[in-house]
Design an enzyme around this catalytic site. Structure first.
Site, PDB file in Angstrom:
ATOM      1  N   THR A 171       4.431  16.039  -3.956  1.00 41.06           N
ATOM      2  CA  THR A 171       5.316  16.829  -3.083  1.00 41.06           C
ATOM      3  C   THR A 171       6.498  17.395  -3.871  1.00 41.06           C
ATOM      4  O   THR A 171       6.963  18.491  -3.569  1.00 41.06           O
ATOM      5  CB  THR A 171       5.846  15.971  -1.920  1.00 41.06           C
ATOM      6  OG1 THR A 171       6.328  14.736  -2.436  1.00 41.06           O
ATOM      7  CG2 THR A 171       4.765  15.688  -0.915  1.00 41.06           C
ATOM      8  N   THR A 172       6.978  16.659  -4.877  1.00 44.84           N
ATOM      9  CA  THR A 172       8.072  17.182  -5.710  1.00 44.84           C
ATOM     10  C   THR A 172       7.534  18.273  -6.627  1.00 44.84           C
ATOM     11  O   THR A 172       8.140  19.337  -6.758  1.00 44.84           O
ATOM     12  CB  THR A 172       8.698  16.047  -6.558  1.00 44.84           C
ATOM     13  OG1 THR A 172       8.920  14.921  -5.718  1.00 44.84           O
ATOM     14  CG2 THR A 172      10.022  16.463  -7.158  1.00 44.84           C
ATOM     15  N   ASP A 202      10.891  10.625  -3.280  1.00 41.41           N
ATOM     16  CA  ASP A 202       9.703  11.288  -2.745  1.00 41.41           C
ATOM     17  C   ASP A 202      10.117  12.662  -2.214  1.00 41.41           C
ATOM     18  O   ASP A 202      10.945  12.765  -1.314  1.00 41.41           O
ATOM     19  CB  ASP A 202       9.118  10.427  -1.615  1.00 41.41           C
ATOM     20  CG  ASP A 202       7.925  11.094  -0.948  1.00 41.41           C
ATOM     21  OD1 ASP A 202       7.065  11.583  -1.675  1.00 41.41           O
ATOM     22  OD2 ASP A 202       7.874  11.144   0.290  1.00 41.41           O
ATOM     23  N   ASP A 243       1.802   6.933  -0.365  1.00 40.64           N
ATOM     24  CA  ASP A 243       1.437   7.929  -1.378  1.00 40.64           C
ATOM     25  C   ASP A 243       0.247   7.444  -2.219  1.00 40.64           C
ATOM     26  O   ASP A 243      -0.666   8.212  -2.522  1.00 40.64           O
ATOM     27  CB  ASP A 243       2.623   8.230  -2.303  1.00 40.64           C
ATOM     28  CG  ASP A 243       3.590   9.221  -1.650  1.00 40.64           C
ATOM     29  OD1 ASP A 243       3.382   9.535  -0.475  1.00 40.64           O
ATOM     30  OD2 ASP A 243       4.551   9.660  -2.313  1.00 40.64           O
TER      31      ASP A 243
END
Length: 532
Positions: A90-91, A57, A400
């Site tokens: 987020t990545t 994550d 998530d």
């Protein structure tokens, strides 16, 4: 050049500062680039105290990273904002930011002014979000299947991907259970629902596997039921009181001491203590309460052995050390009011439930409340796992997935996944660049090329030939296959909508806006001033 104002100033340092800032931010993006997508690698983060975290994550990796450069810290903040805004992607947002920075470095080296690049990038980002909205399909929130698909897409890139068929429906049900059905008009068009993820409590319990994860119909306390003096551990037709006062004798102020000179005074003191506690317990019992939840006290003991003894005699089940943060959640679930003084103990302030019992889960005991009358819109999920690393990663992945479903509930539009929207945006932006003149055209073209980093990285991480795959994608999109993306399972390019790989519009649109914002900020910095 005698006058000071006429002296020559060296601009080399400003270029160096800008270049070093960009390189630092880009190296952070490159560090987590390998963890993008369903075939992305996991990172093992080792803390100084020996604690180990295994995750892919983006936000978690960056949060635990020890970043020194101020510009690189901006990327950490960027992934945090994406986490708050959308909860997923987020990545992607960090990788995208790194790719745009790379293009900016190339343009600065060619002599383009940073302000011009900044404005051009902004224009490109606004156009990209506009294009993205044309790709989106509205989703009906009663269609549970499509909501589960989007949650599964998020879970497929996590360590716990093999459990996505269990966790995805769970995430959908949890969010729909707590979503506030009061529809609010947004932009005067579509109506959306409000979801507060604080209404979903995620409990982690050792023992069992992730398959044993379940949604609890009711409420669960991690604290054990107090067994002192043989108090009850199971109560039917429970009347539950949530108290914020202490069932213990009052203490003098911190500085004061009570000096007892003889045994009679000591006996008198103990007798008064007993009577005081007995008085409290009688008032609690008189309200009809038979389950007592006691908030954790800082200044003195919330309960003493003597008060537990009297409460056990009164057949009242006691759960002590309830955290202050949980008070709001508990009162919302049980529809009971927190009671701050014993004189306020009234039957209408109590919550009602069919059963409160102490149960064994794995190696630990919990208190479970079931059959709550007129329960509030909250949900509890108990995540199980064989060890700490798996448990924590399962909790993060579930969070998530919950965020993805929340995004859908707030903005009910779905777009294809698998790098398809990025490829389509890239194609349409290149066409848009041809209509522009001057430097803007170059900036929009650079932005369009930067967007290709997502399908390129997805292919690279899946062990495919990225250049061949991206070329093939480009050709298919040029022929009008706007939903063609990388199918990682089959290792080819397919129509990604048929595979059911979808994601909420909010995740990608937020990633583009935030990444561009971050790039513009880094571009504008031309000097670093150190202060003491």
């Amino acid at each position: 050049m005698s006058k000071k104002s006429e002296s020559y100033t060296d601009n080399k340092r400003k270029q160096d500062v800008r270049a070093s800032n960009m390189m630092a931010a880009k190296s952070v993006a490159d560090a987590i680039r390998t963890s993008l997508g369903p075939r992305g690698m996991d990172k093992m983060v080792c803390a100084a105290n020996g604690e180990v975290t295994i995750t892919n994550d983006g936000a978690t990796i960056l949060n635990t990273m020890d970043v020194v450069s101020p510009a690189a810290k901006m990327l950490v903040e960027l992934s945090k904002s994406q986490d708050i805004n959308a909860g997923d992607g987020t990545t992607s947002v960090t990788v995208l930011c790194g790719a745009i920075l790379n293009k900016c470095i190339q343009m600065i080296e060619k002599g383009v002014h940073p302000t011009v690049i900044s404005d051009g990038m902004n224009k490109a980002a606004l156009k990209a979000v506009e294009i993205l909205k044309t790709l989106a399909k509205e989703v009906d929130l009663t269609d549970r299947e499509s909501i589960i698909k989007s949650a599964a897409t998020s879970l497929n890139s996590k360590v716990v991907a093999q459990y996505s068929n269990l966790l995805a429906p769970m995430a959908a049900d949890l969010v729909l259970k707590v979503s506030d059905s009061t529809l609010m008009q947004v932009d005067g068009t579509a109506s959306s629902m409000r979801v507060d993820l604080r209404d979903i409590k995620v409990l982690k319990k050792f023992g069992g596997t992730i398959d044993d994860t379940e949604i609890v119909d009711g409420l669960v306390f991690e604290q054990k039921a107090s067994k002192a003096a043989g108090g009850p551990t199971k109560v039917a037709n429970a009347k539950i009181a949530l108290i914020q006062f202490c069932v213990s004798p009052p203490k003098p102020d911190l500085e004061n001491n009570v000096v007892l000179s003889d045994y009679n005074a000591m006996d008198r003191l103990l007798k008064d203590e007993r009577n005081y506690i007995l008085g409290l317990v009688k008032k609690i019992k008189a309200s009809g309460c038979n389950v007592l939840l006691i908030q954790k006290s800082i200044l003195r003991d919330a309960v003493t052995d003597l008060s537990l003894h009297y409460l056990a005699k009164a057949k009242i089940l006691v759960v002590r050390d309830v955290e202050r943060d949980d008070i709001e959640f508990i009162s919302k679930t049980l529809k009971c009011l927190p009671i701050s003084h014993v004189d306020h103990m009234k039957s209408e302030k109590l919550g009602e439930a069919d059963m409160v019992e102490s149960l064994m889960v794995g190696a630990e005991k919990i208190v479970k409340v079931t059959g709550i009358k007129d329960a509030g819109k909250t949900a509890t999920v108990m995540v199980r796992g064989s060890n700490k690393l798996v448990l924590e990663e399962a909790e993060r992945s579930l969070h998530d997935a919950l965020c993805v479903v929340r995004c859908l509930v707030q903005q009910p539009f779905l777009i294809p996944g698998g790098g398809a929207p990025e490829m389509e945006m890239s194609r349409l932006l290149l066409e848009y660049a041809k209509t522009l003149t001057g430097m803007d055209s170059y900036c929009v073209r650079a932005f369009a090329e930067a967007l290709e980093v997502i399908p390129f990285t997805l292919a690279e991480n899946a062990g495919l030939n990225p250049i061949a795959i991206v070329t093939q994608l480009r050709a298919l999109h040029a022929k009008g296959g706007s939903s063609h993306g990388i199918n990682v399972r089959k290792g080819t390019v397919t129509d990604i909508l048929e595979e059911g790989v979808v994601q909420p519009l909010l995740v990608t649109s937020s990633a583009i806006s935030l990444a561009t914002e971050c790039v513009r900020m880094i571009l504008k910095i031309d000097d670093v001033v150190m202060t003491r």
